[in-house]
Design a protein around this motif. Structure first.
Motif, PDB file in Angstrom:
ATOM      1  N   LEU A  51      -7.210   7.184  -2.901  1.00  0.00           N
ATOM      2  CA  LEU A  51      -7.049   6.218  -1.821  1.00  0.00           C
ATOM      3  C   LEU A  51      -8.274   6.221  -0.921  1.00  0.00           C
ATOM      4  CD1 LEU A  51      -3.349   6.695  -0.663  1.00  0.00           C
ATOM      5  CD2 LEU A  51      -4.302   4.815  -1.981  1.00  0.00           C
ATOM      6  N   SER A  52      -8.674   5.043  -0.486  1.00  0.00           N
ATOM      7  CA  SER A  52      -9.831   4.943   0.397  1.00  0.00           C
ATOM      8  C   SER A  52      -9.417   5.307   1.822  1.00  0.00           C
ATOM      9  CB  SER A  52     -10.366   3.512   0.388  1.00  0.00           C
ATOM     10  OG  SER A  52      -9.400   2.666   0.999  1.00  0.00           O
ATOM     11  N   ARG A  94      -1.855   3.167   5.918  1.00  0.00           N
ATOM     12  CA  ARG A  94      -0.570   3.870   5.832  1.00  0.00           C
ATOM     13  C   ARG A  94      -0.171   4.437   7.185  1.00  0.00           C
ATOM     14  NH1 ARG A  94       0.587   7.278   0.352  1.00  0.00           N
ATOM     15  NH2 ARG A  94       0.165   5.526  -1.046  1.00  0.00           N
ATOM     16  N   GLY A 132      -4.043   5.198  -5.351  1.00  0.00           N
ATOM     17  CA  GLY A 132      -4.760   3.989  -5.762  1.00  0.00           C
ATOM     18  C   GLY A 132      -4.103   3.301  -6.947  1.00  0.00           C
ATOM     19  N   HIS A 158      -7.164   2.677   3.147  1.00  0.00           N
ATOM     20  CA  HIS A 158      -5.763   2.775   2.718  1.00  0.00           C
ATOM     21  C   HIS A 158      -5.024   3.819   3.531  1.00  0.00           C
ATOM     22  CE1 HIS A 158      -5.799   0.897  -1.557  1.00  0.00           C
ATOM     23  NE2 HIS A 158      -6.720   0.348  -0.814  1.00  0.00           N
ATOM     24  N   LEU A 193       0.834  -1.208   0.000  1.00  0.00           N
ATOM     25  CA  LEU A 193       0.000   0.000   0.000  1.00  0.00           C
ATOM     26  C   LEU A 193       0.870   1.260   0.000  1.00  0.00           C
ATOM     27  CD1 LEU A 193      -0.236   1.301   3.213  1.00  0.00           C
ATOM     28  CD2 LEU A 193      -1.027  -1.041   3.509  1.00  0.00           C
TER      29      LEU A 193
END
Ligand SMILES: Nc1ncnc2c1ncn2[C@@H]1O[C@H](COP(=O)(O)OP(=O)(O)OP(=O)(O)O)[C@@H](O)[C@H]1O
Ligand SMILES: Nc1ncnc2c1ncn2[C@@H]1O[C@H](COP(=O)(O)OP(=O)(O)OP(=O)(O)O)[C@@H](O)[C@H]1O
Ligand SMILES: [Mg+2]
Ligand SMILES: [Mg+2]
Lengths: 268, 268
Positions: A243-244, A251, A237, A247, A231
């Motif tokens: 990015l969700s 991170r 993405g 995600h 990730l």
């Protein structure tokens, strides 16, 4: 000389290889030269993940950082005592090579007891032990009295770490920084999570490790294996989507782990 | 002679010991005489779970069924070839004893390659391989081409099973019924779940196993270790509370697994 980070836990499937991969990428993206060893000689999950990464870079033209990988071959001497001695020497030689050329060496260990793994534990400046939130996993760190819920004493994996510490002390090296990292943490698990948390806190004082919060159970930690990506490699993405929240949270968990590791020269 | 059920997967943490425990309790509650072996000689998670069960029965006065347990001791002969031969003989002797007295024998294998484990795979009438929904786990069954997503060929654990089948065929025994059981299935995992499902379906035809739906990721599968109980032992909840929807669903998953195993003389 490089700082050696070992991923160790005799309990299988606790997240060693997954954490090794994400640690490598985090350090590499922080500009460090990273060496890598995969002591799970049959499974090779860490090195297979890297193999997939190299293949992705080749077919996509993307510039993906790779570590310097060193391999060991198990001795085929027929007498076990001789084979073990040869294995220990082989590991030290491979590791010394990497240490001379890298800032960090990441060593992934198998979920079983091997001579290579024991030797790696003695070579660790930092030891990361991922752990599922489960008393089955905890049972390899310490025996718990089922009647009282109190810790009775160290178990087989703690003894392996203690042996590593002993070897290190005899060699005059500074102590291992041992971090137990909770992994695959579930959202709906309040009572069990509290129990494991309480026991980890108690055990950490008794046998000398620190507890890091670690990673939640997230599909993103396991669905990128074929691409060799993590990730941390995704910008906005994998297919250019934003990015969700998951995600971004993932991170943050990786960054938080790096911060907790307190590695020399690394600020996340 | 007893029907031998082996829990095998060289991949660590796939759920072998958890499934072994729940399988034992399900068979015992169905009135079968069950024998048990734990070939994970260092971790002993299955036998430790049973030890906790016995302790719970003693302190609570509850009547909790226990299996007949047989142990093996690894040979300490210095030459590996001799030690391996001694280990194989020791396993066969222990297993023959149980087979004569039980309806079923449940054998839990380690998440690593050992002589005991290979021999157990050759002794299996039914082999259950639990598998996390993850291409890292899948990598031990088959190598996947990262560029195309196609299956390239069998991997190290499939080869271990194949070796067991070979030994069995040479001994003139009927073929192993090999079932791969998905485990720790997440609710929010649609894309990855589909990918793994598709690959399992393709691989099942190529290397000869059936796929069983298995267990969802549920805290109840891992929070009862200290009590030695399983969700099957709970009547209306551990503290007399009514069973939750999750418990009822978990029971259904265990029943469904038993049904899928198609064991002789067992209808769930
Ligand atoms: N935080 C996480 N969220 C979701 N899945 C995870 C997470 N961590 C690990 N996994 C998955 O759990 C399984 C076990 O992880 P991994 O292979 O890294 O463990 P391991 O300790 O290296 O196992 P082994 O003992 O077999 O070497 C894999 O299928 C992996 O994809
Ligand atoms: N369906 C499930 N839901 C939730 N947790 C589970 C489930 N199955 C297994 N677990 C947990 O996952 C971890 C691994 O399970 P288990 O120890 O049974 O695997 P294993 O294959 O026997 O591992 P090893 O290779 O180390 O012997 C344990 O902490 C267990 O409690
Ligand atoms: Mg691993
Ligand atoms: Mg096990």
């Amino acid at each position: 000389r490089a700082h050696v980070v070992v991923l160790g836990n005799e309990k299988g499937g606790s997240g060693k290889s997954t954490t090794a991969m994400h640690l490598f990428v985090a350090l590499a993206r922080a500009g460090k030269r990273v060496g890598a060893m995969d002591l799970d000689l049959r499974q090779q999950s860490f090195f297979r993940y890297l193999e997939n990464r190299r293949a992705y870079a080749e077919r996509s033209g993307a510039a993906l950082i790779m570590p310097e990988q060193a391999r060991v071959t198990p001795s085929d001497l027929p007498l076990r005592a001789e084979a073990d001695e040869a294995d220990r020497a082989a590991l030290r030689a491979a590791l010394d090579g990497l240490r001379a050329r890298c800032d960090f060496v990441v060593i992934d260990c198998p979920g079983s007891f091997t001579t290579f793994s024991q030797e790696a534990h003695a070579a660790a400046d930092t030891l990361i032990t991922p752990l599922n939130d489960s008393l089955i996993d905890f049972d390899l760190l310490a025996r718990v009295d089922p009647a009282t819920g109190r810790i009775k004493g160290p178990s087989i994996y703690s003894e392996m770490v203690w042996r590593g510490r002993q070897i290190r002390a005899q060699a005059g090296l500074k102590p291992i920084d041992w971090i137990v990292m909770r992994n695959r943490i579930a959202t709906l698990d309040a009572r069990n999570k509290r129990t494991v948390g309480r026991m980890l806190k108690e055990l950490s004082r008794r046998i000398g490790f620190r507890v890091a919060p670690g990673f939640s159970e997230r599909v993103i930690f396991r669905e990128l294996f074929l691409s060799g990506l993590t990730l941390l490699d995704l910008r906005g993405g994998a297919e250019g989507q934003p990015l969700s929240m998951s995600h971004i949270a993932a991170r943050q968990e990786v960054r938080e782990l790096i911060r907790n590791l307190e590695l020399p020269g690394v600020s996340p």
